[in-house]
Enzyme design. Structure first.
Site, PDB file in Angstrom:
ATOM      1  N   ALA A  85      41.018  41.263  31.075  1.00  0.00           N
ATOM      2  CA  ALA A  85      42.449  41.111  30.807  1.00  0.00           C
ATOM      3  C   ALA A  85      42.870  39.648  30.722  1.00  0.00           C
ATOM      4  O   ALA A  85      43.736  39.295  29.914  1.00  0.00           O
ATOM      5  CB  ALA A  85      43.257  41.832  31.884  1.00  0.00           C
ATOM      6  N   THR A  86      42.266  38.772  31.530  1.00  0.00           N
ATOM      7  CA  THR A  86      42.661  37.355  31.475  1.00  0.00           C
ATOM      8  C   THR A  86      42.461  36.810  30.064  1.00  0.00           C
ATOM      9  O   THR A  86      43.360  36.175  29.491  1.00  0.00           O
ATOM     10  CB  THR A  86      41.829  36.524  32.479  1.00  0.00           C
ATOM     11  OG1 THR A  86      42.096  37.020  33.793  1.00  0.00           O
ATOM     12  CG2 THR A  86      42.162  35.050  32.403  1.00  0.00           C
ATOM     13  N   HIS A 215      37.083  46.822  34.908  1.00  0.00           N
ATOM     14  CA  HIS A 215      36.754  46.940  36.339  1.00  0.00           C
ATOM     15  C   HIS A 215      37.917  47.442  37.190  1.00  0.00           C
ATOM     16  O   HIS A 215      37.749  47.726  38.374  1.00  0.00           O
ATOM     17  CB  HIS A 215      36.231  45.601  36.879  1.00  0.00           C
ATOM     18  CG  HIS A 215      37.265  44.532  37.010  1.00  0.00           C
ATOM     19  ND1 HIS A 215      37.845  44.226  38.214  1.00  0.00           N
ATOM     20  CD2 HIS A 215      37.832  43.707  36.102  1.00  0.00           C
ATOM     21  CE1 HIS A 215      38.718  43.230  38.032  1.00  0.00           C
ATOM     22  NE2 HIS A 215      38.720  42.902  36.760  1.00  0.00           N
ATOM     23  N   CYS A 339      44.514  35.047  45.403  1.00  0.00           N
ATOM     24  CA  CYS A 339      44.450  33.745  46.024  1.00  0.00           C
ATOM     25  C   CYS A 339      43.117  33.106  45.712  1.00  0.00           C
ATOM     26  O   CYS A 339      42.174  33.228  46.479  1.00  0.00           O
ATOM     27  CB  CYS A 339      44.637  33.995  47.513  1.00  0.00           C
ATOM     28  SG  CYS A 339      44.505  32.580  48.503  1.00  0.00           S
TER      29      CYS A 339
HETATM   30  N1  PLP Z   1      46.781  41.304  34.928  1.00  0.00           N
HETATM   31  C1  PLP Z   1      46.917  42.002  36.060  1.00  0.00           C
HETATM   32  C2  PLP Z   1      48.184  42.755  36.311  1.00  0.00           C
HETATM   33  C3  PLP Z   1      45.867  42.037  36.989  1.00  0.00           C
HETATM   34  O1  PLP Z   1      46.014  42.733  38.115  1.00  0.00           O
HETATM   35  C4  PLP Z   1      44.692  41.329  36.703  1.00  0.00           C
HETATM   36  C5  PLP Z   1      43.580  41.292  37.680  1.00  0.00           C
HETATM   37  O2  PLP Z   1      43.790  41.107  38.863  1.00  0.00           O
HETATM   38  C6  PLP Z   1      44.601  40.610  35.495  1.00  0.00           C
HETATM   39  C7  PLP Z   1      45.673  40.633  34.638  1.00  0.00           C
HETATM   40  C8  PLP Z   1      43.376  39.833  35.127  1.00  0.00           C
HETATM   41  O3  PLP Z   1      42.277  40.696  34.996  1.00  0.00           O
HETATM   42  P1  PLP Z   1      40.791  40.105  34.975  1.00  0.00           P
HETATM   43  O4  PLP Z   1      40.629  39.325  36.241  1.00  0.00           O
HETATM   44  O5  PLP Z   1      39.925  41.320  34.943  1.00  0.00           O
HETATM   45  O6  PLP Z   1      40.673  39.254  33.786  1.00  0.00           O
END
Ligand code: PLP
Length: 396
Positions: A85-86, A215, A339
């Protein structure tokens, strides 16, 4: 290596209650990924179209892309594989900003977004874009009215999370999407905490871009996707350049086993969505009931408009870091503010909701999944209760 059962028998402690951070890979997903890794006919580069081995790997990718598109109700060629997602969020926000800057340089988002969105927006501000960060209500909800008020003639994009990772607050996505469509503004939804858990239809709801990570729903780490509706019209600019994979939007050799794992995890999660939702809703109710009645816990946000997978609470007079440490042998819970530095900082999400003082410094996130049982919740409540008694004795 033999694959174990979904829930480890030994050692059973600590019980993992941090599923908003990540989930265990489902055994069916591990098995299928392992099969791909072990298959002598599936190791080739899926982009090596000249030979049969490459084409066989490409079939796995095509089937996975199809399965994901079916779950999200979008076209197959609108699914772009990323590392999670990032990266999807960065590709969406930066990709739109870079390619549409001549039409506008304003973005609307909220103060409670994940750092992936906030840090990407901050970088865009340094590049000359302007960003409006909307405050949520005390329940953690961003109202469509506040979005409507923030729109300017040069607003390019609205980016809002579906479900908040700290409080579980769910945003009124349907109304926000209708508003964005009516006002002709692009909409990105961060569905990292929602995909697989709640139905998402990109056909029914006019969302232009949607990010997710495998994940978070019992798939592997390091794989996710960005769904881009009407990709050709959107003209997203890539952030990296290379061999042209993923329609030129995200080049690099595709990880066949990871992509299969993502698709299977999403399909499995969707198939058991209602059952899982009912299960975690009952567990959350059991937990809320016990901690509010026994310990006078304060629940952050409104459980009626929140995901039952995530609960944020505080017990008056008890600091979150102390509670997390004191219970660590039995249960794995978190402060909720992701964090990365390791330093304890009060959550900006809770602050944006107007939470201060004891409640802010005591905020703890517990997050559930399909593997938890009533007994696990009982253990969590007992462990937290015993830790609080110990801490109060020491304070007295
Ligand atoms: N957006 C939300 C709402 C999330 O909870 C997370 C992960 O904690 C992310 C984006 C980023 O996901 P990733 O770390 O798998 O790239």
């Amino acid at each position: 290596m033999p694959l174990e059962d979904e829930k480890p028998r030994e050692p059973p402690r600590p019980i993992y209650f941090d599923t908003a951070a990540t989930t265990r890979v489902a055994p069916e997903v591990r098995e299928a990924m392992f099969q791909v890794l072990a298959d002598p006919m599936l190791f080739a580069n899926p982009s090596s179209a000249e030979h049969g081995l490459g084409r066989q790997a490409a079939v796995v990718i095509d089937q996975a892309r199809d399965a994901i598109a079916t779950e999200l109700a979008c076209e197959t060629d609108e699914v772009i594989f990323t590392s999670g997602a990032t990266e999807s969020i960065n590709l969406a926000l930066r990709g739109i900003a870079l390619s549409h800057a001549e039409h506008g340089r304003h973005i609307v988002t909220s103060m409670i977004e994940h750092k992936a969105t906030l840090a990407c927006c901050a970088a865009l501000e340094r590049d000359g874009f302007s960003v409006t960060y909307l405050a949520p209500s005390t329940s953690g909800v961003v109202s469509p009215e506040s979005i409507a008020d923030a729109l300017q003639p040069d607003t390019l994009l609205v980016s809002i999370m579906h479900t908040n990772n700290e409080t579980g607050a769910m945003q009124p996505i349907e109304a926000i999407a209708a508003l964005a469509a009516e006002r002709g503004v692009l909409l990105h939804i961060d569905a990292a905490q929602a995909a697989g858990k709640f139905p998402i239809s990109l056909t029914r709801t006019p969302i232009d871009l949607l990010s997710l990570s495998a994940h978070k729903f019992h798939g592997p780490k390091g794989i996710g996707c960005l769904a881009v509706r009407d990709r050709r019209r959107l003209r997203l600019q890539p952030l990296t350049y290379g061999g042209g994979q993923e329609f030129g939007l995200r080049p690099g050799t595709l990880p066949t086993h990871q992509i299969l794992g993502l698709a299977l995890a999403l399909t499995l999660a969707a198939a058991r969505r209602d059952e899982d939702l009912k299960h975690v809703t009952a567990l959350r109710a059991q937990f809320v009931d016990a901690v509010t009645n026994k310990l006078g816990a304060i629940i952050h946000g409104d459980p009626d408009c929140a995901s039952p997978y995530i609960l944020n609470f505080a017990v008056p007079g008890i600091r979150s870091d102390a509670l997390i440490n004191q219970t660590a042998a039995e249960i794995a819970i978190a402060s909720g503010s992701a964090c990365s530095s390791g330093a304890f900082e009060p959550s900006p999400v809770l602050r944006a909701m107007g939470i201060e003082g004891d409640s802010l410094y005591g905020a703890v996130r517990i997050s559930f999944d399909r593997s938890h049982t009533e007994d696990d919740i009982g253990t969590a409540v007992e462990t937290i209760t015993a830790a609080i008694h110990r801490m109060r004795m020491l304070q007295a």
